[in-house]
Write a protein that holds these residues in place. Structure first.
Motif, PDB file in Angstrom:
ATOM      1  N   ASP A 281       1.344  -0.910   0.122  1.00  0.00           N
ATOM      2  CA  ASP A 281       0.345  -0.529  -0.066  1.00  0.00           C
ATOM      3  C   ASP A 281       0.598   1.115  -0.365  1.00  0.00           C
ATOM      4  O   ASP A 281       1.619   1.799   0.918  1.00  0.00           O
ATOM      5  N   PRO A 282       1.080   1.901  -1.121  1.00  0.00           N
ATOM      6  CA  PRO A 282       2.191   3.208  -1.309  1.00  0.00           C
ATOM      7  C   PRO A 282       1.030   4.494  -0.478  1.00  0.00           C
ATOM      8  O   PRO A 282       1.503   5.503  -0.905  1.00  0.00           O
ATOM      9  N   THR A 283      -0.029   4.188   0.006  1.00  0.00           N
ATOM     10  CA  THR A 283      -0.517   4.949   1.135  1.00  0.00           C
ATOM     11  C   THR A 283      -0.616   6.054   1.951  1.00  0.00           C
ATOM     12  O   THR A 283      -0.593   6.412   3.054  1.00  0.00           O
ATOM     13  N   LEU A 284       0.126   4.038   3.127  1.00  0.00           N
ATOM     14  CA  LEU A 284      -0.086   4.779   4.567  1.00  0.00           C
ATOM     15  C   LEU A 284       0.807   5.520   5.284  1.00  0.00           C
ATOM     16  O   LEU A 284       1.939   5.693   4.327  1.00  0.00           O
ATOM     17  N   PRO A 285      -0.140   6.134   5.547  1.00  0.00           N
ATOM     18  CA  PRO A 285       0.942   7.516   6.199  1.00  0.00           C
ATOM     19  C   PRO A 285       2.633   6.916   7.307  1.00  0.00           C
ATOM     20  O   PRO A 285       2.220   6.204   7.959  1.00  0.00           O
ATOM     21  N   GLY A 287       5.181   5.993   5.357  1.00  0.00           N
ATOM     22  CA  GLY A 287       5.736   5.070   5.124  1.00  0.00           C
ATOM     23  C   GLY A 287       6.526   4.691   4.207  1.00  0.00           C
ATOM     24  O   GLY A 287       7.042   6.256   3.377  1.00  0.00           O
ATOM     25  N   THR A 290       6.584   4.953   0.392  1.00  0.00           N
ATOM     26  CA  THR A 290       4.460   6.379   0.842  1.00  0.00           C
ATOM     27  C   THR A 290       4.624   7.400  -0.895  1.00  0.00           C
ATOM     28  O   THR A 290       5.306   8.583  -0.558  1.00  0.00           O
ATOM     29  N   LYS A 292       3.197   8.843  -4.509  1.00  0.00           N
ATOM     30  CA  LYS A 292       2.308   9.414  -5.639  1.00  0.00           C
ATOM     31  C   LYS A 292       2.402   8.527  -6.989  1.00  0.00           C
ATOM     32  O   LYS A 292       1.707   8.299  -7.561  1.00  0.00           O
ATOM     33  N   LYS A 302      -3.455   0.742  -4.121  1.00  0.00           N
ATOM     34  CA  LYS A 302      -2.921  -0.232  -2.862  1.00  0.00           C
ATOM     35  C   LYS A 302      -2.791  -1.411  -3.880  1.00  0.00           C
ATOM     36  O   LYS A 302      -3.622  -2.105  -4.944  1.00  0.00           O
ATOM     37  N   ARG A 346       6.816  -1.686  -2.196  1.00  0.00           N
ATOM     38  CA  ARG A 346       7.178   0.317  -0.845  1.00  0.00           C
ATOM     39  C   ARG A 346       6.596   0.043   0.373  1.00  0.00           C
ATOM     40  O   ARG A 346       7.102  -0.479   1.207  1.00  0.00           O
ATOM     41  N   ASN A 347       5.037  -0.084   0.962  1.00  0.00           N
ATOM     42  CA  ASN A 347       4.753  -0.746   2.238  1.00  0.00           C
ATOM     43  C   ASN A 347       3.921  -1.645   1.370  1.00  0.00           C
ATOM     44  O   ASN A 347       2.670  -2.165   1.587  1.00  0.00           O
TER      45      ASN A 347
END
Lengths: 459, 449
Positions: A281-285, A287, A290, A292, A302, A346-347
């Motif tokens: 998940d590239p949107t996790l705060p 990380g 993280t 765009k 994700k 990513r994460n």
């Protein structure tokens, strides 16, 4: 930069390429290393250059340049084009890629405190102070502390008329501590970081980290070694993270999956306990993974790798997206402008479940509680190994004595089936991954229980 | 940019002194790589990259600063010098700092470090070789090439410091290698790799492809074995993997001075079987890391580490050599212009033994042949303890090899070195270490039931 890139992409189109892109990077790094109280290395520098890829008749050519004038870029593009043309005569399965709509976007890093605004003297003071705290105990024989900040900006353009500017800023610290009591020598590590600037010491207290690392070392020095064999275990988030990343994640990188990784024929099939959900998940705060856009100018999203035990999708770049019919995930990352991007994580995390952490221990008569790792690795066939630097016995449902020098291993798919409880908690760890190129990634998850895992240890 | 890199280095050193450095050192590297990459049974990509950059190390009193740039114009270089000076000034004194090295009276001649054939190999040629390699390997439909690479590099390195070091060197290297998996009747091997590296000639594509095929196919049809205590033979690949995180750490002078090496008080004592002799040979003909001088401009040389089981020396760079009350052994290593020199072996040569490989396998009776490890980096360099997955691996039974999977081995490398009972007479350099196959008796083997 946009004007130069526009002109370059016009030129690429005039050559009749299938696709071309350019990625310019400017990266400023500061590194501090402290050894046994001595400031040993102090480094600061800048690198700047452009990576150019050309896809011509299904063949890829790549070139890079450290000059960024239009003439130099044109020369690099010519080199990449010549390489692609040459290769196109030999390619049996022409590469295709997913093309994206035209777009312009500028993404700035959101910082609480820009590391460039913090004088190097302040950084040195902070890390010397922290390093000193590590040397309090008599059994601590040697310390190494690294701090780095990496301030990067990427300018991306493609023949699709995409133009993207993106800032990425990370701060990172690493601790390595060696101790000795009589004949027993042990080392422990700690790694952490941030993506919102010079904020590590806002997030964690120096004393607290130092205490934690020293305590871990003391246990490695004083504890007994584990019994080798197969036991039930409770895995803490840090171990779950490294397991999810190393043992499972690499198998789900589409290039490796397609090459025959242990899940190559498992898409859509159940491979894990229904309690297991794994996402990248590239949107996790907060990380390290993280962001765009990836290094192919693709919007990240994700990737749901395992849902309720079933393999849902893989992590792809533009090419594997087209090949496998998976919507682009934005997993292409390059270490620098000197190399082409690869499919990278990513994460990567396991999602929390319903159990209270405490419940996981209750049914275990004898087993192990694995808290922190010192390295892990996996093979395409799904065997993995994780070295453990903090672990405890579990006796009659209670956390017992610490154990030292432990490692776990097994087959990833077998192990995923043995997950019989997933807790509600969640933690994200920040670290690095090597796949020929270095990438800053995160991984994590909740506490989980595994019915059977191979415990190895040197006795 | 018309000046040669050694001239640029020299001008930059003078500039740093004029800006207030007490001592200065400039390292410049210019390199060119051609590479063709294989992925998933196809030729994925061809690339050409040229790189160059400069790293400057300055001393202001006992304070050190380092900066780097990949732009060699006057303005960028001057900015880089200012950066190195300014961070040095905000630093702290290193009480042990005794300055930069002085030049040696004599520099060695080295052989087998540069090849016009390699330097002039065109990308076209590499594409043709890659295509041939892929065809040979995938002729057997059971095999998939996961990854492969055919690469040539050539470089020019210069190092100049304010004490009179003024040196440059040229080098080339060619690499061919691949990782494959074989599958048959639902059975899949782990990743199986082979590679060849040469400084002086292009390695044979055919030989590599055949070795790789044979290794992969022989790893199909795994058998189950019992755990316990078994003789274990490590191939040159396995030796490189395991030693990198244990033995190599133990012989580095910085770790010795810092008390992090188990060998620190053991010079002139027996630490290994008398069959073991290990030399750090920076002058090894055709050696991967052979050069005239090291990362600080100090001559490369031979340093005996272990002679017939007895520990003789450690390896040092200038700084750690002085801290140990000795001198540099020419073992400062730099991975690129952006990194400061650190202690590292050059070519670590483990002397071969007397066995040929088949003899050794036969004589072993029942044992394990290991070609690689997973998790070697989780070993403990200070104690030598390791607990790793042996993969790929084969069970040896009366000279026959049968694939095994998911086998762990555990032990203490330093203790195992004392017990080495056989080495093959052939050896090969596939990394820092040039090694024969090595047999250790009685290694703990753990198998999941």
């Amino acid at each position: 930069m946009q004007d130069v890139f526009n002109k370059l992409m016009d030129y690429a189109r005039s050559l009749g390429v299938d696709f071309a892109d350019a990625r310019m990077e400017r990266v400023e790094k500061t590194l501090i290393s402290i050894q046994d109280g001595v400031l040993k290395e102090l480094k600061a520098g800048i690198e700047e250059g452009v990576a150019i890829r050309v896809l011509y008749r299904g063949a890829w050519g790549f070139a890079s340049s450290s000059e960024i004038s239009f003439e130099s870029l044109k020369k690099a593009l010519d080199t990449a084009y010549a390489a692609a043309r040459m290769l196109s005569y030999h390619v049996k399965k022409p590469a295709r890629i997913v093309e994206l709509p035209s777009k312009t976007d500028i993404v700035r890093a959101v910082l609480k405190r820009d590391p460039r605004d913090v004088p190097v003297d302040v950084k040195i003071k902070d890390y010397l102070e922290y390093e000193k705290m590590l040397r309090g105990k008599e059994y601590v024989k040697s310390t190494t502390v690294y701090y780095a900040d990496i301030v990067g900006i990427t300018f991306y353009a493609s023949t699709e008329d995409r133009y993207i500017e993106q800032e990425k800023i990370i701060t990172w610290m690493y601790t390595w501590l060696t101790g000795r009591i009589n004949d027993i020598v042990a080392s422990v590590r700690d790694e952490r970081g941030a993506i919102d600037g010079y904020t590590i010491w806002d997030k964690w207290d120096k004393n607290e980290i130092a205490r934690k690392v020293i305590d871990r070392l003391e246990k490695q020095l004083k504890a007994k070694t584990p019994k080798g064999g197969v036991y039930p275990a409770v895995l803490a988030p840090e171990i779950v993270g490294v397991f999810v990343h190393e043992a499972f994640g690499h198998l789900a990188e589409a290039d490796l999956t397609t090459s025959g990784s242990a899940i190559s024929d498992k898409l859509g099939k159940e491979i894990a306990s229904p309690l297991v959900n794994i996402v990248d998940d590239p949107t996790l705060p907060g990380g390290f993974g993280t962001f765009k856009y990836d290094d192919e100018g693709v919007e990240t999203r994700k990737a749901v790798l395992i849902e309720k035990g079933v393999v849902k999708e893989l992590m792809v770049d533009r090419q594997y997206s087209a090949l496998l019919g998976i919507k682009p995930t934005g997993n292409a990352r390059a270490e620098s402008f000197k190399v082409p991007p690869l499919i990278r994580m990513r994460n990567t995390v396991m999602l929390p479940g319903d159990y209270n952490k405490e419940e996981l221990f209750e049914d275990i008569d004898y087993g192990y509680y694995l808290v922190s790792f010192r390295g892990g690795q996996a093979n395409l066939d799904g065997t993995f190994q994780v070295g453990v630097q903090e672990a405890y016995e579990i006796v009659n449902g209670e956390i017992g004595e610490p154990v030292r020098n432990m490692s776990i291993s097994g087959n990833t798919l077998d192990t995923l089936k043995e997950v019989d409880a997933v807790a509600k908690d969640f933690e994200l760890e920040l670290g690095r991954c090597g796949k020929g190129q270095l990438a800053y990634v995160s991984d994590g998850g909740p506490h989980i229980r595994v019915r059977k895992i191979v415990i190895g240890g040197a006795r | 940019m018309s000046a040669s890199i050694i001239e640029i280095a020299s001008i930059t050193v003078k500039h740093a002194l004029s800006r207030g450095a007490d001592e200065a050192e400039v390292f410049i590297i210019k390199s060119k790589n051609n590479s063709v990459e294989l992925e998933n049974n196809t030729i994925k990509l061809a690339h050409t990259t040229e790189d160059r950059g400069l790293g400057v190390r300055v001393l202001v009193g006992k304070k050190i600063g380092f900066s780097y740039t990949n732009k060699l114009d006057k303005e960028s270089i001057e900015k880089t010098v200012e950066k190195a000076l300014s961070i040095a000034r905000s630093g702290r004194e290193d009480p042990y700092m005794q300055g930069l090295p002085v030049p040696a009276e004599k520099y060695p001649r080295v052989e087998g470090t540069y090849s016009i054939e390699i330097a002039n190999t065109s990308l076209d040629h590499l594409v043709e070789k890659a295509s041939r390699m892929l065809n040979i390997i995938t002729h057997d439909k059971r095999i998939v090439v996961v990854w492969g690479s055919i690469t040539t590099s050539s470089w020019n390195i210069a190092i100049v410091n304010s004490n009179g070091v003024y040196q440059q060197d040229f080098g080339t290297i060619a690499f061919i290698g691949a990782e494959v998996v074989a599958r048959e009747n639902g059975d899949v091997t782990p990743g199986i790799s082979e590679w060849d590296i040469s400084r002086t000639s292009f390695p044979s594509i055919e030989k590599l492809a055949l070795r790789l095929k044979e290794k992969a196919i022989s790893n199909l049809k795994p058998v189950k074995i019992d755990g316990g205590s078994l003789p274990v033979i490590l191939t040159e690949y396995a030796v490189n993997s395991l030693f990198a995180y244990t033995f190599i750490e133990a012989i580095k002078g910085d770790n010795v001075v810092r008390g992090r090496s188990p060998y620190k008080d053991k010079v002139n004592t027996k630490v290994a079987s008398e069959r073991i002799t290990i030399i750090d040979d920076g002058l090894l003909k055709n050696g991967l890391n052979t050069s005239i001088f090291d990362g600080e401009g100090i001559p490369r040389r031979k340093t005996v580490i272990i002679e017939r089981g007895v520990l003789k020396n450690f390896i040092y760079d200038h700084y750690w050599g002085l801290r140990a009350g000795k001198e540099s052994t020419g073992n400062a290593s730099r991975s690129d212009y952006a990194s400061m020199p650190r202690v590292a072996p050059s070519n670590l040569v483990i002397a071969p033994g007397t066995y040929n490989k088949n003899e050794l396998l036969k004589e072993t009776g029942k044992g394990l042949l290991v070609d690689g490890f997973q998790g070697a980096h989780s070993s403990n360099p200070e104690t030598g303890e390791f607990s790793v997955v042996a993969t790929p691996a084969w069970y040896i039974e009366n000279g026959e090899l049968k694939a095994v999977r998911g086998v762990m081995i555990a032990g203490n490398l330093y203790k195992l070195l004392e017990k080495v009972d056989a080495l093959t007479k052939t050896s090969r350099q596939v990394g820092t270490i040039k090694s024969p196959w090595i047999r250790f008796p009685n290694v703990r083997v753990i198998v999941k039931k």
